[in-house]
Motif scaffolding. Structure first.
Motif, mmCIF file in Angstrom:
data_model
loop_
_atom_site.group_PDB
_atom_site.id
_atom_site.type_symbol
_atom_site.label_atom_id
_atom_site.label_comp_id
_atom_site.label_asym_id
_atom_site.label_seq_id
_atom_site.Cartn_x
_atom_site.Cartn_y
_atom_site.Cartn_z
ATOM 1 N N GLY B 42 0.831 -1.213 0.000
ATOM 2 C CA GLY B 42 0.000 0.000 0.000
ATOM 3 C C GLY B 42 0.856 1.250 0.000
ATOM 4 O O GLY B 42 0.635 2.180 -0.780
ATOM 5 N N THR B 43 1.887 1.228 0.865
ATOM 6 C CA THR B 43 2.776 2.384 0.950
ATOM 7 C C THR B 43 3.520 2.572 -0.361
ATOM 8 O O THR B 43 3.623 3.683 -0.885
ATOM 9 N N LEU B 44 4.022 1.452 -0.883
ATOM 10 C CA LEU B 44 4.782 1.513 -2.118
ATOM 11 C C LEU B 44 3.962 2.148 -3.236
ATOM 12 O O LEU B 44 4.414 3.059 -3.921
ATOM 13 N N TYR B 45 2.723 1.644 -3.361
ATOM 14 C CA TYR B 45 1.910 2.154 -4.467
ATOM 15 C C TYR B 45 1.523 3.602 -4.288
ATOM 16 O O TYR B 45 1.412 4.350 -5.246
ATOM 17 N N SER B 46 1.294 4.024 -3.011
ATOM 18 C CA SER B 46 0.932 5.439 -2.876
ATOM 19 C C SER B 46 2.124 6.330 -3.227
ATOM 20 O O SER B 46 1.939 7.394 -3.814
ATOM 21 N N PHE B 47 3.360 5.835 -2.932
ATOM 22 C CA PHE B 47 4.542 6.602 -3.348
ATOM 23 C C PHE B 47 4.684 6.619 -4.859
ATOM 24 O O PHE B 47 5.011 7.639 -5.459
ATOM 25 N N LEU B 48 4.408 5.475 -5.455
ATOM 26 C CA LEU B 48 4.513 5.409 -6.909
ATOM 27 C C LEU B 48 3.516 6.358 -7.570
ATOM 28 O O LEU B 48 3.834 7.050 -8.537
ATOM 29 N N GLU B 49 2.295 6.400 -7.007
ATOM 30 C CA GLU B 49 1.287 7.320 -7.527
ATOM 31 C C GLU B 49 1.773 8.761 -7.451
ATOM 32 O O GLU B 49 1.617 9.546 -8.373
ATOM 33 N N LEU B 50 2.377 9.046 -6.281
ATOM 34 C CA LEU B 50 2.841 10.406 -6.050
ATOM 35 C C LEU B 50 3.917 10.788 -7.060
ATOM 36 O O LEU B 50 3.889 11.862 -7.658
ATOM 37 N N LEU B 51 4.883 9.844 -7.247
ATOM 38 C CA LEU B 51 5.961 10.104 -8.200
ATOM 39 C C LEU B 51 5.399 10.298 -9.605
ATOM 40 O O LEU B 51 5.851 11.157 -10.363
ATOM 41 N N HIS B 52 4.377 9.491 -9.898
ATOM 42 C CA HIS B 52 3.782 9.585 -11.216
ATOM 43 C C HIS B 52 3.098 10.936 -11.403
ATOM 44 O O HIS B 52 3.217 11.591 -12.425
#
Lengths: 874, 105
Positions: B42-52
Motif C-alpha cells: 500500500g505504501t509503495l503504491y501510494s509513493f509510486l502514484e505520487l511520483l507519477h
C-alpha cells in the motif's frame, strides 16, 4: 495455488480504478514464490499481512483522490451556477424559502412540544383530573374533564398507594400584594411545601426544602421581586397580602395578612402550564381563621393535585385502582379520577376549569404544521429535481465525456449529489439570513420570544444539518440516478428515447406539485371559511357594545344593586346587569334534578349560573317560552329558574314552564331561553340553568350606546371605582373578548395561509423555470411551425395544454386527500361548515389560473420569437 | 524543483537500477535487498502514484505472466524530470558528505 479470496477482493476494491491488475498481480506473484519456498500457510499469512499493512496507505490515497475529484466537482458546480443565473436564482430561492419556512415551523413546533419538558421528573408526574362519563352530557364532542380536584386527594393517594411516590397540591390565589402604596395584582398560586420536589422550577435564593413550610411565606419570581423591591435584597422582607372574602373558591373570609419573602424564583418559563408570579405556602391557607377545614373536605374540588407515580406502574393500571374513589369519597357516581400526564396538559382540549394562564395548545395544529413544513421542503426539492433533469439534457455531453474517460457510475452519482448538497448548503445560509429577518415578525405573531441561538443549541444545528442532507439527497437523488445510468453511446448518438423517459418522470413530479398546490389551497379555503363561519356565527346573544367589568371587591359586590342603579343613570348606558358568569368564561356544573311521573329521581348535569335582572336585555337573549326574572315577582330570587333550550329538551317535557326542579332548593321553571353559545364554538351547547342572584356576582355588564364610547367608559370607571377603591378598574368589550378567545384559531388560519402561499410560490417559480427550459428546447420546432403558418394563439395552446392536463390529473390526487384531511380537521369544531364542491373547484381553478399565467408568459415569449432567429443556425 | 524525500529517492533509484523490469514486485525486492527495509504494498503504491503525479516516473503496461494469475503489470520508468531530480539529489548528497571521512563514529 490461489491466494485468499477475500484478501484479494479487498485489494481489488482498494487499489486505483483501472489499475487493479497491477497490485493484485504483484501480490500473487510474490505469493506464488512464497508458496514454493515456505508453504501455502505462511504464504497466506503473508498475503493477509500485506493487505492489512497496506490499508492505511490505500485509505489515505483514496481520500486524497476523492478530494481532488471533489475539487473538480466544486469547480464545475460553481461554473454551472454562474452560467445559468436564472436557474440558480430559482433553485436557490425555492430551496431557501422552503428551508426558511421549515426552520420557522420547527421553532414553533419545538416550542409547543417543549411544554413542561423542563421538569426533571416530568415523565413520572401526573395531574389528577375529574372525568365525566360520556353519556352524562350529550352534545359534547368528547368526554368532559375538569381540572380541579379536592385538596385531600394527593395526600390520600400517597398514604394509600405505595406506587405513588409523592404528591403535591396547587391552588389558585386571587388576591393582591401591597407594599406601602403600590399594589400588585399579579398571578399567584398556593403550593404545598414539597412543590419543588416534583416541579423543577429554579430557586435562585432561599431553601427549596423550607421556603414553603411555614405559614405566611411567599416566594417571588425575580421579575416581581425587582418590581417590589428594586435592587434591595428581598429575602426576609414583608409584603402585605390582601384577598376578598368569597372571591376565590379557596377562601371563606377576607384575608388580610403580612407574608414574608422566603425565596426568589427564576421567572417561570413561558412553556409551563403553571404560570405564576408568586407562590404562597399551603400552610397559609389553614393558618388563616375559618379555613381550617378547607383542606380536609372532599366536597370542594378547588385544587390541582399532582402525583409522582412509580414508573413501573402504568397510568392505566393506576387509573383502574382509583376508579371508584370519587364514588367512595364524594358519592359521585358520574365522575372518576383519572391521571393526566404532565406533557399532556398543554395539549388537552376541552378541560373545563383550567389553571389560569395555561395556554392550551392543539396537537392537531402541530401535526398540521409539521406536515406543511415537509410539504414545502418537498416542493422545493421537486423544483430542483425538475430543473436539474431538464437542464441536464444540456449537460449530457459532459456526462458522456466523463463516462468515456472512465468515470464510474458511483462517481457520477457522487458528483450530482455534491452539486445538490452544495446548493442546499448555500440555501441554508440564505434561509438562516431570512429567518433572522423574519424572526421578530414571527415571534410577535405567535406571541412569544424566539431567539436564534445557533451555536449553543445542538438540536437546531443538527436539524439544520439534517435539512441540508435531506434536501441535498432528495433533490439530487433522481437526477443522479437517472443521469448516471445513461449509456454514453446513446448520448453521442442523440437518442430520442432518452429525453422521453426523463420527461415522463418530470411530468409526474410537476403533477405532484400541482396536487400539493391544490391540496394546500383547498385547505386554506376550508380553514378560512370555517373560521369565518365561527367568527360570524350567530352565537345567540349580541356581543357588540357590551362592556364587561370584573368586580373583585367584595364590599362592592354586596352593594351591587346600588352600583347598578348608579350605572343605569349614566347617559349612553342602556341596561346594566350583573352575573356570576359571562358567556365564554368557565363555569361549574352542579346540575339539577327532578322527579319524573313515576317519582324517580332524574339527574341532569347542567351549567349553573346566577344572573341579575336585565341580563337578558344586556346580552339580547331570546326567550322561547315563559318570562325572565323580574322585580315584580317576589319569589324569583329563591324559587325560580330559567332553563336553556338544551336543558329543557333533556327533560323531555313538552311544556317545561311551570314544572318544578331541584336546583339549590325546590324551584319552579319560569322560562326557557333560546340556546346561546356559552362556551367556545369548539364545544357544543350544554344544558344550562339560570337563577336570579342579585348579590355576590363576579361581573358587571352594561350595554351602551355606540356614540362617544371613551366618555362612557370614563364615566363607568369613575362610578365603579367609587365602590371598589382597592382594585384597579378593569373592563373589556365582550366582542373583543370573543375575538381573543378565537385568536388561536385566527393565528392558525393566517399561519397556514401564509405557509401555503409560500409553497404555492415555490412551486410557481419552479414551473416558471421548467417551462422556460422546455420552451428553449422547442425553439426550433416553434420556428418551423411558424414558418409553416401556425398562428400565435395556436402555438400558445400547443405549448400550454400539457400543463393543463397535468393540473386536471393532479385533481384526482388532491381532492380525496383534501377531503380526508379537512373533514378530520373540522371535527375540532362542534359547529362546522360542510365541505362543499365549490371549495375544491375554487382551489383547482386558482391553481389552473396560476399555472396558465406562469406557462403562458413563457409560451407567449417563445411563440413571439422571430423564426428567422431560431432557425438561422441550422 | 522540490527535493526528493528519502523514500522517494529510494524508490526512484530502485526503478533506475531495475531498468526495464521495474514493477511492484521487483521494486519492493530491490529496496529490500539494498536497504533491508520492507515496504508494504500500500505504501509503495501510494509513493509510486505520487511520483507519477509529480511527473518523475512514467507508467507502461507490461505483459501478463502465468505466475500473476494472468494479470498484466505496470512497469515504471523514470522520466527526464525524474532523472534530473535524481541528479540534483546526488549532487546535494555529495556536497553534504564532502570532506567527511567514511567512518564518522
Amino acid at each position: 495455488m490461489r491466494p485468499p479470496k477475500y484478501a484479494e477482493k479487498i485489494c481489488n476494491r482498494l487499489s486505483r480504478r483501472g489499475e487493479e491488475f497491477s497490485l493484485v498481480g504483484d501480490l500473487q506473484e510474490e505469493f506464488c514464490d512464497l508458496c514454493s519456498q515456505k508453504g501455502v500457510l505462511s504464504a497466506k499469512v503473508w498475503y493477509w499481512k500485506q493487505v492489512f499493512l497496506s490499508l492505511p496507505g490505500f485509505v489515505f490515497n483514496s481520500i486524497f483522490w476523492s478530494f481532488i475529484m471533489f475539487k473538480n466537482y466544486l469547480k464545475i458546480v460553481l461554473r454551472n451556477l454562474k452560467k445559468n443565473k436564472i436557474y440558480t436564482v430559482i433553485n436557490l430561492a425555492g430551496l431557501a424559502v422552503g428551508m426558511t419556512a421549515f426552520i420557522l415551523i420547527f421553532f414553533h413546533i419545538r416550542y409547543e412540544l417543549s411544554y413542561d419538558g423542563f421538569h426533571e421528573k416530568g415523565e413520572r408526574v401526573y395531574r389528577i383530573i375529574r372525568q365525566y362519563s360520556r353519556n352524562v352530557i350529550k352534545n359534547t364532542p368528547e368526554e368532559l374533564y375538569i381540572g380541579g380536584t379536592p385538596a385531600p386527594l394527593a395526600p390520600y393517594l400517597v398514604q394509600t398507594y405505595p406506587e405513588v411516590l409523592a404528591g403535591t397540591r396547587v391552588g389558585e390565589v386571587n388576591g393582591i400584594l401591597r407594599l406601602e402604596d403600590s399594589k400588585f395584582s399579579q398571578n399567584g398560586i398556593f403550593a404545598d411545601s414539597n412543590f419543588f420536589d416534583i416541579f423543577s422550577f429554579k430557586l435562585l435564593q432561599g431553601d427549596a426544602e423550607r421556603a414553603l413550610q411555614t405559614p405566611f411565606s411567599i416566594i417571588l419570581t425575580r421579575e416581581l421581586a425587582k418590581k417590589c423591591f428594586g435592587r434591595e435584597d428581598p429575602l426576609g422582607k414583608m409584603i402585605h397580602f390582601y384577598k376578598q372574602k368569597n372571591e376565590s373558591r379557596s377562601g371563606q373570609k377576607n384575608e388580610d395578612y403580612d407574608v414574608q419573602v422566603t425565596g426568589i424564583l427564576e421567572d417561570v418559563p413561558s412553556n409551563s402550564h403553571l404560570r405564576f408570579d408568586y407562590i404562597l405556602s399551603f400552610a397559609t391557607i389553614t393558618a388563616t381563621p375559618g379555613n381550617a377545614q378547607l383542606l380536609e373536605t372532599w366536597q370542594r374540588s378547588d385544587y390541582y393535585n399532582y402525583i409522582e407515580l412509580d414508573p413501573q406502574t402504568g397510568p392505566d393500571v393506576f387509573n383502574e385502582k382509583i376508579a371508584a374513589l370519587a364514588d367512595q369519597r364524594r358519592g359521585q357516581k358520574i365522575e372518576t379520577y383519572v391521571l393526566q400526564s404532565l406533557r399532556d396538559i398543554h395539549f388537552k382540549l376541552g378541560i373545563l376549569d383550567e389553571m389560569p394562564g395555561n395556554m392550551v395548545g392543539d396537537i392537531k395544529q402541530v401535526t398540521f404544521f409539521s406536515l406543511i413544513a415537509f410539504v414545502i421542503l418537498l416542493v422545493a426539492c421537486i423544483n430542483y429535481m425538475n430543473l436539474a433533469t431538464a437542464r441536464f439534457t444540456r449537460r449530457l455531453k459532459e456526462i458522456g465525456v466523463r463516462k468515456v474517460i472512465g468515470a464510474h457510475k458511483s462517481q457520477l452519482v457522487r458528483q450530482f449529489l455534491t452539486e445538490s448538497t452544495l446548493l442546499s448548503v448555500f440555501a441554508v445560509f440564505l434561509a438562516l439570513g431570512m429567518v433572522g429577518l423574519l424572526l421578530p415578525v414571527f415571534s410577535r405573531f405567535v406571541g412569544r420570544e424566539i431567539s436564534l441561538s445557533l451555536f449553543n443549541d445542538p438540536l437546531i444545528l443538527s436539524v439544520l444539518f439534517g435539512v441540508v442532507v435531506f434536501t441535498g439527497l432528495i433533490s439530487g437523488s433522481y437526477p443522479a440516478l437517472f443521469l448516471s445510468s445513461i449509456r454514453p453511446i446513446s448520448i453521442f448518438r442523440g437518442g430520442s428515447n432518452l429525453r422521453l423517459s426523463g420527461g415522463r418522470m418530470r411530468n409526474m413530479m410537476v403533477c405532484l406539485q400541482f396536487a400539493v398546490t391544490i391540496l394546500l389551497i383547498t385547505c386554506t379555503v376550508v380553514i378560512s371559511s370555517q373560521i369565518r363561519h365561527v367568527l360570524h356565527k350567530d352565537v345567540g346573544y349580541d356581543r357588540e357594545h357590551v362592556v364587561v367589568m370584573p368586580l373583585r371587591d367584595e364590599e362592592a359586590r354586596n352593594q351591587g344593586s346600588i352600583i347598578l342603579k348608579e350605572l343605569r343613570r349614566l347617559p349612553n348606558v342602556q341596561y346594566a346587569t350583573s352575573s356570576e358568569y359571562i358567556p365564554l368564561a368557565v363555569n361549574n356544573i352542579p346540575g339539577f334534578w327532578y322527579e319524573d311521573e313515576s317519582g324517580d329521581r332524574q339527574n341532569i348535569n347542567a351549567l349553573e349560573s346566577g344572573i341579575n335582572y336585565d341580563f337578558f336585555k344586556v346580552f339580547k337573549l331570546k326567550l322561547l317560552a315563559g318570562r325572565t326574572f323580574s322585580p315584580e315577582y317576589q319569589d324569583d330570587e329563591k324559587g325560580t329558574v330559567i332553563l336553556n333550550e338544551t336543558a329543557a329538551r333533556k327533560t323531555g317535557w313538552k311544556e317545561p314552564v311551570g314544572k318544578m326542579v331541584h336546583c339549590m332548593g325546590y324551584r319552579r321553571i319560569i322560562g326557557v331561553v333560546k340556546d346561546f353559545h356559552h362556551a367556545s364554538l369548539h364545544e357544543g351547547i350544554q344544558p344550562m340553568v339560570l337563577h336570579l342572584r342579585p348579590q355576590g356576582f363576579a361581573y358587571v355588564c352594561v350595554r351602551i350606546n355606540p356614540d362617544n364610547i371613551p366618555r362612557t367608559i370614563s364615566l363607568l370607571k369613575k362610578n365603579v371605582e367609587k365602590f371598589s377603591p382597592h382594585f384597579a378598574f378593569e373592563y373589556y368589550f365582550q366582542d373583543d373578548y370573543f375575538n381573543m378567545k378565537y385568536s388561536a384559531d385566527q393565528r392558525f388560519r393566517i399561519l397556514f395561509g401564509s405557509f401555503s402561499l409560500l409553497a404555492v410560490f415555490i412551486a410557481c417559480i419552479g414551473l416558471f423555470g421548467l417551462s422556460s427550459f422546455v420552451m428553449e428546447q422547442r425553439t426550433k420546432e416553434i420556428g418551423i411551425r411558424k414558418v409553416l403558418g401556425a398562428s400565435l394563439p395556436g402555438l400558445i395552446r400547443l405549448l400550454s395544454w400539457k400543463y393543463i392536463i397535468l393540473v386536471v390529473a393532479a385533481n384526482a390526487v388532491a381532492w380525496p386527500l383534501a377531503y380526508i384531511i379537512m373533514s378530520r380537521w373540522l371535527q375540532n369544531f362542534a359547529f362546522r361548515i360542510d365541505l362543499e364542491a365549490w371549495m375544491f373547484l375554487l382551489a383547482s381553478l386558482i391553481t389552473l389560473l396560476i399555472v396558465m399565467l406562469t406557462v403562458s408568459i413563457q409560451s407567449f415569449r417563445a411563440a413571439r420569437t422571430d423564426p428567422v432567429r431560431s432557425l438561422r443556425f441550422e | 524543483m522540490k527535493e526528493l524525500t528519502l523514500s522517494q529517492l529510494t524508490i526512484l533509484l530502485a526503478i533506475l537500477r531495475l531498468k526495464d523490469n521495474a514493477y511492484g514486485v521487483t521494486i519492493r525486492r530491490q529496496i529490500h535487498e539494498v536497504t533491508g527495509k520492507a515496504f508494504p504494498y500500500g505504501t509503495l503504491y501510494s509513493f509510486l502514484e505520487l511520483l507519477h503525479k509529480k511527473g518523475y516516473v512514467e507508467k507502461f503496461i507490461g505483459g501478463p505472466t502465468k505466475k500473476r494469475g494472468g494479470r498484466r503489470k505496470i512497469l515504471y520508468k523514470p522520466t527526464k524530470k525524474g532523472l534530473e531530480a535524481l541528479q540534483a539529489a546526488q549532487k546535494l548528497q555529495k556536497a553534504l558528505w564532502r570532506d567527511i571521512p567514511e567512518k564518522v563514529v
